[in-house]
Design an enzyme around this catalytic site. Structure first.
Site, PDB file in Angstrom:
ATOM      1  N   ASP A  20       0.865  -1.180   0.000  1.00 25.34           N
ATOM      2  CA  ASP A  20       0.000   0.000   0.000  1.00 25.34           C
ATOM      3  C   ASP A  20       0.910   1.242   0.000  1.00 25.34           C
ATOM      4  OD1 ASP A  20      -2.672   1.187   0.403  1.00 25.34           O
ATOM      5  OD2 ASP A  20      -2.049   1.575   2.435  1.00 25.34           O
ATOM      6  N   ASP A  46      -7.716  -8.559   6.296  1.00 27.63           N
ATOM      7  CA  ASP A  46      -8.803  -8.215   7.229  1.00 27.63           C
ATOM      8  C   ASP A  46      -9.189  -6.747   7.196  1.00 27.63           C
ATOM      9  OD1 ASP A  46      -6.315  -7.303   8.531  1.00 27.63           O
ATOM     10  OD2 ASP A  46      -7.640  -6.860  10.220  1.00 27.63           O
TER      11      ASP A  46
HETATM   12  P1  IMP Z   1       1.866  -0.456   3.845  1.00 26.84           P
HETATM   13  O1  IMP Z   1       2.948  -0.470   4.850  1.00 26.84           O
HETATM   14  O2  IMP Z   1       1.115   0.859   3.834  1.00 26.84           O
HETATM   15  O3  IMP Z   1       2.343  -0.826   2.449  1.00 26.84           O
HETATM   16  O4  IMP Z   1       0.760  -1.459   4.293  1.00 26.84           O
HETATM   17  C1  IMP Z   1       0.873  -2.789   4.151  1.00 26.84           C
HETATM   18  C2  IMP Z   1      -0.070  -3.510   5.056  1.00 26.84           C
HETATM   19  O5  IMP Z   1      -1.252  -2.767   5.350  1.00 26.84           O
HETATM   20  C3  IMP Z   1      -0.549  -4.767   4.379  1.00 26.84           C
HETATM   21  O6  IMP Z   1       0.317  -5.837   4.676  1.00 26.84           O
HETATM   22  C4  IMP Z   1      -1.914  -4.956   4.981  1.00 26.84           C
HETATM   23  O7  IMP Z   1      -1.832  -5.700   6.168  1.00 26.84           O
HETATM   24  C5  IMP Z   1      -2.385  -3.566   5.291  1.00 26.84           C
HETATM   25  N1  IMP Z   1      -3.285  -3.082   4.232  1.00 26.84           N
HETATM   26  C6  IMP Z   1      -3.008  -2.272   3.213  1.00 26.84           C
HETATM   27  N2  IMP Z   1      -4.068  -2.066   2.425  1.00 26.84           N
HETATM   28  C7  IMP Z   1      -5.070  -2.787   2.969  1.00 26.84           C
HETATM   29  C8  IMP Z   1      -6.449  -3.029   2.598  1.00 26.84           C
HETATM   30  O8  IMP Z   1      -6.970  -2.537   1.582  1.00 26.84           O
HETATM   31  N3  IMP Z   1      -7.145  -3.857   3.414  1.00 26.84           N
HETATM   32  C9  IMP Z   1      -6.613  -4.429   4.523  1.00 26.84           C
HETATM   33  N4  IMP Z   1      -5.339  -4.254   4.898  1.00 26.84           N
HETATM   34  C10 IMP Z   1      -4.572  -3.445   4.129  1.00 26.84           C
END
Ligand code: IMP
Length: 183
Positions: free
Chosen positions: A105, A161
């Site tokens: 994300d 989740d």
């Molecule tokens: P990042 O560090 O922002 O890249 O987030 C990664 C983590 O956030 C992922 O491993 C997910 O656990 C959580 N995440 C990101 N997007 C979503 C979503 O749309 N639904 C649920 N969890 C998410």
């Protein structure tokens, strides 16, 4: 606390996920053709379904390990501060490693984990993410392999989740709230 009501609209079917994993597994097997035993590292908790399906498509020697990093808490926003809640059981120095993530994300989680694991000097480290939301990226990171690029939607299912709900859906769906947010 009662949660705001929502429904889940299917975005990627279980069948489409299975077909994509089969294709990705072929690419991974080719890439790691000379590897004696691949260490497959699942990032808890979101990748537990994905890693289970992926390793069963990899007919090669694999060792499965898990690492838990926190970034989201119970909400819908990344905290940007990544903490390691559970470290690997095994050593990865000199080994070939594949990190398995559910969604990239903002990119903070994967970037942090890759930095940490590279500091342990694996021979080779690659990454795979089932889903990627490129429009949300805040740090420069891309998984070696990606299952599906998706728009900026909050998704659940197939291990992923929303506040610990819906991990057991067999498909990926997007969350659609049915009532306006309370002021
Ligand atoms: P990042 O560090 O922002 O890249 O987030 C990664 C983590 O956030 C992922 O491993 C997910 O656990 C959580 N995440 C990101 N997007 C979503 C979503 O749309 N639904 C649920 N969890 C998410």
């Amino acid at each position: 606390m009662p949660h705001r009501p929502y429904v889940i609209d299917e975005m990627i079917s279980a069948k489409a996920i299975a077909a994509r994993i089969e294709a990705l597994a072929q690419q991974i097997k080719q890439a790691f053709a000379g590897t004696e035993k691949l260490v497959v590292v699942g990032l808890l908790r979101g990748s537990f379904v994905f890693i289970a399906d992926l390793v069963r498509e990899l007919d090669m020697n694999v060792e499965v390990d898990f690492l838990e990093a926190s970034s989201y808490g119970d909400g819908m926003e990344s905290s940007r501060e990544v903490r390691i809640l559970k470290d690997l059981r095994g050593e990865i120095g000199g080994r070939d490693v594949l990190v398995v993530e559910d969604i990239v994300d903002t990119g903070f989680t994967l970037k942090h984990v890759v930095g940490l694991l590279k500091s342990r000097e694996p021979r080779r480290l690659e990454t795979i993410a089932l889903l990627d939301k490129p429009s949300r990226r805040e740090v420069d990171i891309k998984a070696t392999w990606t299952g599906f690029e998706i728009p900026d939607e909050f998704v659940v299912g197939y291990g992923i989740d929303f506040a610990q709900r819906n991990r057991n859906l067999p498909y990926i769906g997007k969350v659609r709230f049915t009532e306006p947010e309370q002021a």
